[in-house]
Design a protein around this motif. Structure first.
Motif, PDB file in Angstrom:
ATOM      1  N   GLU A  85       1.144  -1.625  -0.147  1.00 42.84           N
ATOM      2  CA  GLU A  85       0.074   0.551  -0.353  1.00 42.84           C
ATOM      3  C   GLU A  85       0.646   1.348   0.304  1.00 42.84           C
ATOM      4  O   GLU A  85       1.959   1.339   1.116  1.00 42.84           O
ATOM      5  CB  GLU A  85      -0.919  -0.194   1.552  1.00 42.84           C
ATOM      6  N   ALA A  86       0.247   1.847  -0.698  1.00 46.60           N
ATOM      7  CA  ALA A  86       1.360   3.313  -0.831  1.00 46.60           C
ATOM      8  C   ALA A  86       2.148   3.966   0.328  1.00 46.60           C
ATOM      9  O   ALA A  86       2.808   4.362   0.577  1.00 46.60           O
ATOM     10  CB  ALA A  86       0.732   4.281  -2.087  1.00 46.60           C
ATOM     11  N   ALA A  87       0.949   4.091   0.644  1.00 49.26           N
ATOM     12  CA  ALA A  87       1.132   4.785   2.616  1.00 49.26           C
ATOM     13  C   ALA A  87       1.986   3.815   3.410  1.00 49.26           C
ATOM     14  O   ALA A  87       2.583   4.779   4.198  1.00 49.26           O
ATOM     15  CB  ALA A  87      -0.058   5.097   3.156  1.00 49.26           C
ATOM     16  N   GLN A  88       2.508   2.549   3.232  1.00 54.30           N
ATOM     17  CA  GLN A  88       3.310   1.848   3.786  1.00 54.30           C
ATOM     18  C   GLN A  88       4.358   2.230   3.164  1.00 54.30           C
ATOM     19  O   GLN A  88       5.483   1.977   4.165  1.00 54.30           O
ATOM     20  CB  GLN A  88       2.412   0.808   4.305  1.00 54.30           C
ATOM     21  N   LEU A  89       4.800   2.309   2.040  1.00 52.24           N
ATOM     22  CA  LEU A  89       6.315   2.441   1.455  1.00 52.24           C
ATOM     23  C   LEU A  89       6.849   3.154   2.568  1.00 52.24           C
ATOM     24  O   LEU A  89       8.034   2.267   2.269  1.00 52.24           O
ATOM     25  CB  LEU A  89       6.020   2.870   0.274  1.00 52.24           C
ATOM     26  N   PRO A  90       7.409   4.435   2.380  1.00 55.46           N
ATOM     27  CA  PRO A  90       8.083   5.245   3.530  1.00 55.46           C
ATOM     28  C   PRO A  90       8.568   3.682   4.710  1.00 55.46           C
ATOM     29  O   PRO A  90       9.475   3.819   5.473  1.00 55.46           O
ATOM     30  CB  PRO A  90       7.466   6.271   4.026  1.00 55.46           C
ATOM     31  N   ARG A  91       7.694   3.323   5.661  1.00 51.89           N
ATOM     32  CA  ARG A  91       7.699   2.754   6.843  1.00 51.89           C
ATOM     33  C   ARG A  91       8.736   1.260   6.478  1.00 51.89           C
ATOM     34  O   ARG A  91       9.086   0.412   7.003  1.00 51.89           O
ATOM     35  CB  ARG A  91       6.874   2.339   7.623  1.00 51.89           C
ATOM     36  N   ALA A  92       8.641   0.382   4.827  1.00 48.47           N
ATOM     37  CA  ALA A  92       9.411  -0.247   4.713  1.00 48.47           C
ATOM     38  C   ALA A  92      10.144  -0.088   4.442  1.00 48.47           C
ATOM     39  O   ALA A  92      11.297  -1.395   3.746  1.00 48.47           O
ATOM     40  CB  ALA A  92       8.046  -1.320   3.451  1.00 48.47           C
TER      41      ALA A  92
ATOM     42  N   ALA B  12      12.689   1.925  -2.222  1.00 49.78           N
ATOM     43  CA  ALA B  12      11.318   1.374  -2.518  1.00 49.78           C
ATOM     44  C   ALA B  12      10.817   2.914  -3.696  1.00 49.78           C
ATOM     45  O   ALA B  12      11.684   4.581  -3.439  1.00 49.78           O
ATOM     46  CB  ALA B  12      10.486   1.600  -1.045  1.00 49.78           C
ATOM     47  N   ALA B  13      10.263   2.523  -4.644  1.00 50.88           N
ATOM     48  CA  ALA B  13       8.988   4.076  -5.347  1.00 50.88           C
ATOM     49  C   ALA B  13       8.177   4.633  -4.884  1.00 50.88           C
ATOM     50  O   ALA B  13       6.605   3.980  -4.258  1.00 50.88           O
ATOM     51  CB  ALA B  13       8.678   3.364  -6.799  1.00 50.88           C
ATOM     52  N   ILE B  14       8.220   6.230  -3.910  1.00 52.19           N
ATOM     53  CA  ILE B  14       7.153   6.670  -3.181  1.00 52.19           C
ATOM     54  C   ILE B  14       6.789   7.436  -4.004  1.00 52.19           C
ATOM     55  O   ILE B  14       7.551   8.484  -4.496  1.00 52.19           O
ATOM     56  CB  ILE B  14       8.133   6.964  -1.831  1.00 52.19           C
ATOM     57  N   ASN B  15       5.121   7.913  -3.745  1.00 54.60           N
ATOM     58  CA  ASN B  15       5.146   8.560  -4.067  1.00 54.60           C
ATOM     59  C   ASN B  15       5.370  10.105  -3.391  1.00 54.60           C
ATOM     60  O   ASN B  15       5.706  10.075  -2.031  1.00 54.60           O
ATOM     61  CB  ASN B  15       3.313   9.215  -3.785  1.00 54.60           C
ATOM     62  N   SER B  16       4.994  11.537  -3.113  1.00 53.07           N
ATOM     63  CA  SER B  16       6.184  12.651  -2.890  1.00 53.07           C
ATOM     64  C   SER B  16       5.374  13.078  -2.090  1.00 53.07           C
ATOM     65  O   SER B  16       6.287  12.992  -0.870  1.00 53.07           O
ATOM     66  CB  SER B  16       6.158  13.602  -3.898  1.00 53.07           C
ATOM     67  N   ASN B  17       3.708  12.781  -1.610  1.00 51.87           N
ATOM     68  CA  ASN B  17       3.455  13.449  -0.882  1.00 51.87           C
ATOM     69  C   ASN B  17       3.950  12.107   0.711  1.00 51.87           C
ATOM     70  O   ASN B  17       3.392  13.566   1.885  1.00 51.87           O
ATOM     71  CB  ASN B  17       1.771  13.548  -0.716  1.00 51.87           C
TER      72      ASN B  17
END
Length: 266
Positions: free
Chosen positions: A180-187, A194-199
């Motif tokens: 899930e996009a919102a979980q990517l920074p924690r991963a 990880a490819a993460i949306n800037s928001n």
């Protein structure tokens, strides 16, 4: 999950429908605008200030995922939302049969590749795991970004609709993990990159300009939108909302606050 930044106002429930429609945007019946937490919420708070000077009242409602803001808008719990680009909206409309339309463009959040273990994508080892968003349009967007930066090769003609099945050559046998996009920074502690949306990157304390191993160009086609129900696209309050957003003050606020990590699309 939904978090309101303003007290929930239920005024108008006892009024006739015509009176309620007339009062939309008033102090008694503010516009409810759904956003994702982070930069979208920060910018909408600025828009709220600008709109208030025009007599248009806004209540900002924060969400923690990409699915609920459209569901809430379609159900009538919101008047508009501001968090998604056109390919994502098109996919949602098609898959969930939502009667939603774009009102106008807002911001571009270039997607970036991030790592806590490597300074270059080329350093990711054989068989390393790279995480991408699990929604179809942002997942495809991430695969294109990875391919453009040499992680692997996609089949000819692949675009934001690409899936992992479209990887044509992967000499390093990199493993793509969909989250899930919102979980990517924690991963980031658990994967090589990880490819993460800037928001979501900004909300996690990452600076796309400084921290990304690779970043989409500022002329990315993934401009975010203000979205409303089809029947509201021509409403006077919708035009006033768009004018409050597509404002020089908002451009200046974005430039000062995000230092190039977020780009106005108007």
């Amino acid at each position: 999950m939904m978090i309101s930044r303003r007290p929930l106002i239920l005024a108008g429930l006892a009024l006739p429908a015509a009176a309620q429609a007339q009062d939309i945007g008033s102090a008694q019946r503010p516009l409810s605008i759904g956003v994702t937490a982070g930069p979208h919420a920060q910018v909408m708070e600025k828009v709220r200030e600008i709109a208030a000077r025009d007599g248009l009242a806004i209540r900002v409602v924060e969400f923690q995922d990409y699915i609920q803001p459209n569901a809430a808008l379609a159900a009538g719990d919101l008047d508009a939302n501001s968090y998604q680009h056109q390919p994502f909206l098109d996919q949602q409309v098609r898959d969930r049969r939502l009667a939603l339309v774009a009102l106008g463009k807002t911001l571009i959040f270039p997607m970036g590749l991030y790592s806590r273990k490597h300074r270059r994508l080329a350093e990711v080892p054989q068989g390393g795991r790279i995480a991408i968003p699990n929604d179809p349009t942002n997942g495809g967007r991430a695969l294109v970004l990875l391919a453009n930066n040499g992680a692997f090769t996609l089949r000819a003609g692949a675009d934001f609709r690409a899936t992992v099945a479209d990887i044509a050559a992967n000499p390093r046998r990199l493993r793509v993990v969909e989250l899930e996009a919102a979980q990517l920074p924690r991963a980031l502690d658990e994967v090589e990159a990880a490819a993460i949306n800037s928001n979501f990157a900004i909300s996690a304390g990452l600076n796309p300009v400084r921290d990304a191993l690779a970043l989409e160009s500022a002329d990315s086609p993934y401009a975010n939108l203000i979205v409303v129900r089809q029947q509201d696209a021509g409403a006077p309050w919708a035009r006033r909302l768009l004018a409050a957003y597509q404002n020089q003050e908002v451009k200046d606020f974005v430039a000062t606050t995000f230092q190039g990590s977020v780009v106005p699309a108007f």
